[in-house]
Design an enzyme around this catalytic site. Structure first.
Site, PDB file in Angstrom:
ATOM      1  N   ASP A  13       0.873  -1.155   0.000  1.00  0.00           N
ATOM      2  CA  ASP A  13       0.000   0.000   0.000  1.00  0.00           C
ATOM      3  C   ASP A  13       0.928   1.228   0.000  1.00  0.00           C
ATOM      4  O   ASP A  13       2.096   1.117   0.387  1.00  0.00           O
ATOM      5  CB  ASP A  13      -0.845  -0.066   1.280  1.00  0.00           C
ATOM      6  CG  ASP A  13      -1.643   1.176   1.498  1.00  0.00           C
ATOM      7  OD1 ASP A  13      -2.488   1.475   0.655  1.00  0.00           O
ATOM      8  OD2 ASP A  13      -1.401   1.868   2.517  1.00  0.00           O
ATOM      9  N   ASP A  15      -0.062   5.117   0.798  1.00  0.00           N
ATOM     10  CA  ASP A  15      -0.320   6.076   1.884  1.00  0.00           C
ATOM     11  C   ASP A  15      -0.335   5.365   3.230  1.00  0.00           C
ATOM     12  O   ASP A  15      -1.179   4.496   3.460  1.00  0.00           O
ATOM     13  CB  ASP A  15      -1.696   6.749   1.695  1.00  0.00           C
ATOM     14  CG  ASP A  15      -1.779   7.586   0.431  1.00  0.00           C
ATOM     15  OD1 ASP A  15      -0.775   8.192   0.064  1.00  0.00           O
ATOM     16  OD2 ASP A  15      -2.872   7.641  -0.170  1.00  0.00           O
ATOM     17  N   GLY A  50      -7.514   3.799   3.118  1.00  0.00           N
ATOM     18  CA  GLY A  50      -7.602   2.810   2.041  1.00  0.00           C
ATOM     19  C   GLY A  50      -8.808   2.941   1.128  1.00  0.00           C
ATOM     20  O   GLY A  50      -8.849   2.308   0.085  1.00  0.00           O
ATOM     21  N   ARG A  53     -11.626   8.437  -2.702  1.00  0.00           N
ATOM     22  CA  ARG A  53     -11.959   9.817  -2.329  1.00  0.00           C
ATOM     23  C   ARG A  53     -13.475   9.978  -2.162  1.00  0.00           C
ATOM     24  O   ARG A  53     -13.938  10.581  -1.192  1.00  0.00           O
ATOM     25  CB  ARG A  53     -11.433  10.750  -3.429  1.00  0.00           C
ATOM     26  CG  ARG A  53     -11.164  12.163  -2.961  1.00  0.00           C
ATOM     27  CD  ARG A  53     -10.582  12.991  -4.109  1.00  0.00           C
ATOM     28  NE  ARG A  53      -9.342  12.431  -4.631  1.00  0.00           N
ATOM     29  CZ  ARG A  53      -8.772  12.801  -5.785  1.00  0.00           C
ATOM     30  NH1 ARG A  53      -9.345  13.734  -6.514  1.00  0.00           N
ATOM     31  NH2 ARG A  53      -7.645  12.235  -6.194  1.00  0.00           N
ATOM     32  N   SER A 120      -5.132   5.420  -4.254  1.00  0.00           N
ATOM     33  CA  SER A 120      -4.968   6.848  -4.555  1.00  0.00           C
ATOM     34  C   SER A 120      -4.794   7.142  -6.031  1.00  0.00           C
ATOM     35  O   SER A 120      -4.058   6.457  -6.738  1.00  0.00           O
ATOM     36  CB  SER A 120      -3.762   7.398  -3.789  1.00  0.00           C
ATOM     37  OG  SER A 120      -3.554   8.751  -4.144  1.00  0.00           O
ATOM     38  N   ASN A 122      -3.428   9.883  -6.752  1.00  0.00           N
ATOM     39  CA  ASN A 122      -2.201  10.690  -6.695  1.00  0.00           C
ATOM     40  C   ASN A 122      -0.947   9.832  -6.566  1.00  0.00           C
ATOM     41  O   ASN A 122       0.146  10.363  -6.353  1.00  0.00           O
ATOM     42  CB  ASN A 122      -2.266  11.650  -5.496  1.00  0.00           C
ATOM     43  CG  ASN A 122      -3.306  12.742  -5.685  1.00  0.00           C
ATOM     44  OD1 ASN A 122      -3.217  13.555  -6.603  1.00  0.00           O
ATOM     45  ND2 ASN A 122      -4.320  12.749  -4.825  1.00  0.00           N
ATOM     46  N   ASP A 174      -1.889  -0.563   5.838  1.00  0.00           N
ATOM     47  CA  ASP A 174      -2.147   0.131   7.108  1.00  0.00           C
ATOM     48  C   ASP A 174      -3.644   0.258   7.374  1.00  0.00           C
ATOM     49  O   ASP A 174      -4.031   0.862   8.371  1.00  0.00           O
ATOM     50  CB  ASP A 174      -1.515   1.539   7.099  1.00  0.00           C
ATOM     51  CG  ASP A 174      -2.268   2.491   6.188  1.00  0.00           C
ATOM     52  OD1 ASP A 174      -2.658   2.076   5.075  1.00  0.00           O
ATOM     53  OD2 ASP A 174      -2.484   3.655   6.586  1.00  0.00           O
TER      54      ASP A 174
HETATM   55  P1  B16 Z   1      -6.704  10.109  -3.450  1.00  0.00           P
HETATM   56  P2  B16 Z   1      -3.694   3.942  -0.105  1.00  0.00           P
HETATM   57  C1  B16 Z   1      -5.676   5.724  -0.151  1.00  0.00           C
HETATM   58  O1  B16 Z   1      -4.352   5.366  -0.449  1.00  0.00           O
HETATM   59  C2  B16 Z   1      -5.753   6.455   1.172  1.00  0.00           C
HETATM   60  O2  B16 Z   1      -5.453   5.572   2.243  1.00  0.00           O
HETATM   61  C3  B16 Z   1      -7.151   6.988   1.387  1.00  0.00           C
HETATM   62  O3  B16 Z   1      -7.193   7.728   2.592  1.00  0.00           O
HETATM   63  C4  B16 Z   1      -7.542   7.877   0.199  1.00  0.00           C
HETATM   64  O4  B16 Z   1      -8.867   8.341   0.345  1.00  0.00           O
HETATM   65  C5  B16 Z   1      -7.400   7.082  -1.088  1.00  0.00           C
HETATM   66  O5  B16 Z   1      -6.075   6.583  -1.209  1.00  0.00           O
HETATM   67  C6  B16 Z   1      -7.699   7.937  -2.303  1.00  0.00           C
HETATM   68  O6  B16 Z   1      -6.702   8.925  -2.413  1.00  0.00           O
HETATM   69  O7  B16 Z   1      -7.684  11.124  -2.970  1.00  0.00           O
HETATM   70  O8  B16 Z   1      -5.273  10.611  -3.428  1.00  0.00           O
HETATM   71  O9  B16 Z   1      -7.086   9.540  -4.794  1.00  0.00           O
HETATM   72  O10 B16 Z   1      -3.620   3.886   1.371  1.00  0.00           O
HETATM   73  O11 B16 Z   1      -4.578   2.888  -0.742  1.00  0.00           O
HETATM   74  O12 B16 Z   1      -2.323   4.030  -0.750  1.00  0.00           O
HETATM   75 MG    MG Z   2      -2.866   3.148   3.223  1.00  0.00          MG
END
Ligand code: B16
Ligand code: MG
Length: 218
Positions: A13, A15, A50, A53, A120, A122, A174
């Site tokens: 993962d 974030d 996880g 958005r 994400s 991003n 996480d």
């Molecule tokens: P974004 P991961 C997730 O990343 C985040 O944990 C989660 O809090 C967020 O809402 C999701 O990505 C979408 O992110 O807004 O940047 O597209 O933990 O799966 O790496």
């Molecule tokens: Mg995460």
């Protein structure tokens, strides 16, 4: 779980595992919630780990979620993402801890395939900022999937891109959503960070370098 089953690939993962951008998500949602008069705290934030958005916004909106027009939701998500991207400007090579850098290098040296499986959109930008955009053997992220964790789609796609079976993969997560997603497609799991104390994984670990001993045991 077959203890002696060989692990061919580790799917990380992003974030909250590779980099502490989970805190930036919290700060950005908090800013949006305070401006909009919505309640938001750390406990609620744990439920956003996880998930996509849009799913995150719907959790914050709670009972109102069904009555907020789609256009307004898009505006709110864009605003949050703007705040979040502002925080991401702080990222550089030093944002990856020594423990994380050392672990990734050791797994690579041991011949284990390495991927990112992140919800994400991003992810590509973050990997570029921290200098890991060309490092992983495969990246699957929020831009590639229709269904976000706890659906296993992103991990199944990462395994496909690596050319390995799901049962040969170990996921490091996480979040509760991520652990559920990995279990759903038959991957083994490591819970770290928030998930270390709050989720039931095959292994619950304090630091990323402890993953090395899971891979050796297989
Ligand atoms: P974004 P991961 C997730 O990343 C985040 O944990 C989660 O809090 C967020 O809402 C999701 O990505 C979408 O992110 O807004 O940047 O597209 O933990 O799966 O790496
Ligand atoms: Mg995460």
């Amino acid at each position: 779980m077959n203890e002696r089953h060989l692990i061919k690939a580790v799917i990380f993962d992003l974030d909250g595992v590779i980099v502490s951008t989970d805190e930036y998500h919290y700060l950005a949602w908090k800013q949006l919630a305070d401006e909009t008069g919505l309640y938001f705290d750390r406990e609620m934030n744990a439920k956003l780990r996880g998930v996509s958005r849009l799913d995150s916004l719907n959790i914050i909106l709670g009972r109102q979620a069904g009555s907020v027009p789609e256009k307004d939701k898009i505006d709110l998500m864009d605003k949050k993402n703007l705040y979040y991207k502002g925080y991401l400007e702080q990222l550089d090579e030093r944002s990856v801890t020594e423990d994380v850098g050392r672990t990734l290098a050791a797994l690579r040296k041991a011949g284990v395939l390495l991927a990112i499986g992140s919800s994400s959109k991003n992810a590509g930008f973050i990997l570029e900022r921290i200098g890991y955009d060309a490092f992983f053997d495969a990246v699957a992220d929020g831009n590639d999937v229709k269904r976000s964790k706890p659906d296993p789609e992103v991990f199944v796609l990462a395994a496909e891109r690596l050319g390995v079976l799901c049962r040969d993969c170990l996921v490091v997560e996480d979040s509760e959503a991520g652990i559920k997603a990995a279990f759903a497609c038959g991957m083994r799991t490591v819970g770290i960070g928030y998930a270390e104390e709050n989720c039931r994984a095959d292994w619950n670990l304090r630091k990323l370098s402890d993953v090395l001993s899971c891979v050796k045991k297989g």
